[in-house]
Structures are given as structure tokens and as C-alpha cells.
Motif scaffolding. Structure first.
Motif, PDB file in Angstrom:
ATOM      1  N   SER A 119       0.855  -1.468   0.001  1.00 12.31           N
ATOM      2  CA  SER A 119       0.005  -0.060   0.098  1.00 12.31           C
ATOM      3  C   SER A 119       0.928   1.285   0.034  1.00 12.31           C
ATOM      4  CB  SER A 119      -0.874   0.016   1.198  1.00 12.31           C
ATOM      5  OG  SER A 119      -1.360   1.112   1.279  1.00 12.31           O
ATOM      6  N   GLU A 120       0.448   2.338  -0.505  1.00 17.25           N
ATOM      7  CA  GLU A 120       1.357   3.480  -0.383  1.00 17.25           C
ATOM      8  C   GLU A 120       1.387   3.931   0.573  1.00 17.25           C
ATOM      9  OE1 GLU A 120      -0.480   6.506  -3.000  1.00 17.25           O
ATOM     10  OE2 GLU A 120       0.149   5.430  -5.017  1.00 17.25           O
ATOM     11  N   ASN A 121       0.467   3.587   1.941  1.00 18.87           N
ATOM     12  CA  ASN A 121       0.829   4.083   3.314  1.00 18.87           C
ATOM     13  C   ASN A 121       1.577   3.284   4.014  1.00 18.87           C
ATOM     14  OD1 ASN A 121      -1.604   5.779   2.443  1.00 18.87           O
ATOM     15  ND2 ASN A 121      -3.130   4.169   3.145  1.00 18.87           N
ATOM     16  N   TYR A 122       2.411   2.180   3.446  1.00 25.05           N
ATOM     17  CA  TYR A 122       3.324   1.542   4.191  1.00 25.05           C
ATOM     18  C   TYR A 122       4.293   1.144   3.449  1.00 25.05           C
ATOM     19  CZ  TYR A 122      -0.329   1.305   7.834  1.00 25.05           C
ATOM     20  OH  TYR A 122      -1.148   1.173   8.919  1.00 25.05           O
ATOM     21  N   PHE A 123       5.494   1.143   4.103  1.00 27.45           N
ATOM     22  CA  PHE A 123       6.553   0.576   3.355  1.00 27.45           C
ATOM     23  C   PHE A 123       7.083  -0.683   4.138  1.00 27.45           C
ATOM     24  CE2 PHE A 123       8.039   5.120   3.712  1.00 27.45           C
ATOM     25  CZ  PHE A 123       8.160   5.403   2.228  1.00 27.45           C
ATOM     26  N   ILE A 124       7.332  -1.822   3.310  1.00 26.92           N
ATOM     27  CA  ILE A 124       7.560  -3.091   3.728  1.00 26.92           C
ATOM     28  C   ILE A 124       9.045  -3.214   4.164  1.00 26.92           C
ATOM     29  CG2 ILE A 124       7.978  -5.514   3.342  1.00 26.92           C
ATOM     30  CD1 ILE A 124       5.356  -5.447   1.678  1.00 26.92           C
ATOM     31  N   GLY A 125       9.716  -3.207   5.366  1.00 26.85           N
ATOM     32  CA  GLY A 125      11.163  -3.092   5.272  1.00 26.85           C
ATOM     33  C   GLY A 125      11.390  -1.754   5.883  1.00 26.85           C
ATOM     34  N   LEU A 126      12.155  -1.302   6.818  1.00 28.99           N
ATOM     35  CA  LEU A 126      12.875  -0.273   7.243  1.00 28.99           C
ATOM     36  C   LEU A 126      13.095   0.650   6.239  1.00 28.99           C
ATOM     37  CD1 LEU A 126      13.024   1.591   9.872  1.00 28.99           C
ATOM     38  CD2 LEU A 126      15.364   0.738  10.043  1.00 28.99           C
ATOM     39  N   PRO A 127      12.782   1.810   6.024  1.00 31.75           N
ATOM     40  CA  PRO A 127      13.156   2.789   4.637  1.00 31.75           C
ATOM     41  C   PRO A 127      14.677   3.157   4.833  1.00 31.75           C
ATOM     42  CG  PRO A 127      11.064   3.728   5.578  1.00 31.75           C
ATOM     43  CD  PRO A 127      11.438   2.501   6.667  1.00 31.75           C
ATOM     44  N   SER A 128      15.567   3.249   3.768  1.00 30.88           N
ATOM     45  CA  SER A 128      16.820   3.753   3.981  1.00 30.88           C
ATOM     46  C   SER A 128      17.062   4.915   4.805  1.00 30.88           C
ATOM     47  CB  SER A 128      17.557   3.270   2.770  1.00 30.88           C
ATOM     48  OG  SER A 128      16.853   4.403   1.780  1.00 30.88           O
ATOM     49  N   PRO A 129      16.199   5.998   4.418  1.00 31.65           N
ATOM     50  CA  PRO A 129      16.677   7.132   5.158  1.00 31.65           C
ATOM     51  C   PRO A 129      16.316   7.236   6.566  1.00 31.65           C
ATOM     52  CG  PRO A 129      15.160   7.581   3.097  1.00 31.65           C
ATOM     53  CD  PRO A 129      15.170   6.093   3.524  1.00 31.65           C
ATOM     54  N   ALA A 130      15.065   6.378   7.017  1.00 30.79           N
ATOM     55  CA  ALA A 130      14.965   6.132   8.540  1.00 30.79           C
ATOM     56  C   ALA A 130      16.146   5.388   9.221  1.00 30.79           C
ATOM     57  CB  ALA A 130      14.021   5.394   8.594  1.00 30.79           C
ATOM     58  N   SER A 131      16.621   4.571   8.391  1.00 33.31           N
ATOM     59  CA  SER A 131      17.693   3.587   8.981  1.00 33.31           C
ATOM     60  C   SER A 131      18.977   4.373   9.005  1.00 33.31           C
ATOM     61  CB  SER A 131      17.954   2.355   7.731  1.00 33.31           C
ATOM     62  OG  SER A 131      19.052   1.683   8.531  1.00 33.31           O
ATOM     63  N   ALA A 132      19.181   5.196   8.138  1.00 33.24           N
ATOM     64  CA  ALA A 132      20.658   6.034   8.272  1.00 33.24           C
ATOM     65  C   ALA A 132      20.423   7.107   9.180  1.00 33.24           C
ATOM     66  CB  ALA A 132      20.815   6.708   6.969  1.00 33.24           C
TER      67      ALA A 132
END
Length: 261
Positions: A139-152
Motif C-alpha cells: 500500500s502507498e501508506n506503508y513501506f515493507i522493511g525499514l526505509p533507508s533514510p530512517a535507517s541512516a
């Protein structure tokens, strides 16, 4: 014939030009990521962390600008992913490697440091590749997996705390290594994280709740390391908690269905 037509169409579209405004923000994101790398090599770790945080902010802007200006394109998406790999994959890894070798070269094997750094870059590349192939979103409202910007943001903020408080203990290295390992695994996991793209939810927000947004910005300006640390950890935990709730709900549904049978 169909493949030839598609290739010709792509060439024609590329000749017409690219959207300048969103790609300008993407290029600024790349500049911040490269500046972070150079700062890490020079031993200016705090400046390297701040550059990555700026890159995260610019990455959030380019997508919103592209959607607002109706300037979304395959070129922009691919260019954005390549820049993200530099800013949120390579830059945090070099930051970790430079900081660790600068402080712990006498007590730890260098091979472990560059292997962990490589692992983080590899998982970031896999995360971005999966996103580009539309396998990351249910869904556009959710990412599957931690987003790379949030991880960084998470790993660099934790490292920033060590730099600010001059933590040169081996325990600090172990904690930072665990954060890098955890973030790497979560990026390629199937855990859902809120993308905050559903603007309809913001439209339903009470007026008093709208004060929360400027308040967060004020707190970040006053004490960026601690506030960003809290926000990053809360976001990390939110996906894990939602995943656990989903597991309990599914198990409860299975028990109900078995009982009805």
C-alpha cells in the motif's frame, strides 16, 4: 516489435528533457551524502552526521515536490535511488568505519568493521532495488522493511551520541554495531512501516493536534541529537510492535476459525 517501440519511446522521452526542480533536490541530497563521506575521511564525524541528516531532509522534499508538481518520472525514481545508495548506504558505512578505526583499531579486528560496513551497504542496495521493482509496497501508506533514510538517521544519530559524549569504550562500539546490524536486517525484512503518505489522515487531525508538528521542529532545533534519537527509536519500534500485534491477531483468528469448525 513491442520491445523496440518501448525503447524508442524511452529515448524520445529522455531527449525531451528531465524535470529540473525535483532532481535539483535529489542532487542536493547526493551532495550532502558525498560531503558526509569526505567529512568522515577527514575525521570530522559530527559534521558527517549532520550532513546525512540534511540528506534525509532533502530526500523527503524531492518526492513531495515531484508529486506536487506532477513531475514524477522513471528517470527521477532511478536517480533518486542511486543518490540514496550513496547518502544512506555508503555515507553511514564510511562514517562507522572511520569512527571505529579512529577509536578502536587496537582492540578490534579491522576485518569485522569493513564486513559490517559492507553488509550495511549491501542491504541498503537490496532495499532500494526492491522498492524500485514495486515489491516493497503493498500500500502507498506503508513501506515493507525499514526505509533507508530512517535507517541512516537511526544509526548515525546513535553514533552522534557517542561522538558528543566522547564514548570511546568498547561497549559503545558493540552498541553501535548492533544498531547497524539491526537496521540492516530490518531494511530487507517484511515488517511494515508507516510511510506517512496518507494526507487524508492529516486532514482529520484535530486543530490542537496540528500544534504537534511545529513543536517537534522546535524541539529538534533546541536539542537535535536527543530528539532525533527518540523519534528514530520510536519509529523503529513502531514497526516491530505493529508486526507483533498482527501476529497475535492472526493467531486469534486461526483459533476462532478452528473453534467454529
Amino acid at each position: 516489435m513491442a520491445l523496440r517501440k518501448e525503447k524508442n519511446r524511452e529515448k524520445v522521452n529522455l531527449k525531451k528533457g528531465i524535470f529540473i526542480l525535483p532532481n535539483l533536490f535529489t542532487s542536493a541530497n547526493l551532495f550532502a551524502g558525498c560531503f558526509s563521506i569526505f567529512s568522515s575521511i577527514d575525521g570530522k564525524f559530527e559534521l558527517a552526521v549532520i550532513s546525512i541528516i540534511i540528506a534525509v531532509f532533502l530526500d523527503g522534499l524531492d518526492g513531495k515536490v515531484a508529486r506536487a508538481a506532477n513531475a514524477v518520472s522513471d528517470f527521477g525514481k532511478d536517480y533518486d535511488s542511486l543518490c540514496d545508495l550513496i547518502s544512506f548506504g555508503v555515507a553511514p558505512s564510511i562514517l562507522f568505519y572511520s569512527w571505529a578505526t579512529n577509536n578502536f583499531i587496537d582492540v578490534i579486528n579491522v576485518r569485522f568493521l569493513w564486513l559490517l560496513s559492507f553488509f550495511y551497504i549491501a542491504t541498503t542496495a537490496l532495499r532500494l532495488a526492491r522498492f524500485n521493482n514495486h515489491l516493497v509496497l503493498k500500500s502507498e501508506n506503508y513501506f515493507i522493511g525499514l526505509p533507508s533514510p530512517a535507517s541512516a538517521t537511526l544509526v548515525t544519530i546513535m553514533l552522534w551520541q557517542c561522538v558528543i559524549h566522547s564514548f570511546n569504550d568498547v561497549i559503545a562500539l558493540i552498541i553501535i554495531s548492533l544498531f547497524y546490524m539491526t537496521a540492516s536486517i530490518l531494511m530487507v525484512s517484511k515488517i511494515e512501516y508507516n510511510s506517512f503518505k496518507d494526507l487524508r489522515a492529516l486532514n482529520r487531525m484535530p486543530f490542537n493536534g496540528a500544534l504537534l508538528i511545529p513543536l517537534i521542529f522546535i524541539l529538534i532545533i533546541i536539542d537535535a541529537p536527543n530528539v532525533l534519537s527518540v523519534l528514530s527509536i520510536v519509529y523503529l519500534i513502531s514497526g516491530l510492535v505493529a508486526a507483533l500485534i498482527g501476529v497475535f491477531r492472526n493467531s486469534a483468528k486461526k483459533k476462532e476459525s478452528n473453534a467454529s469448525d
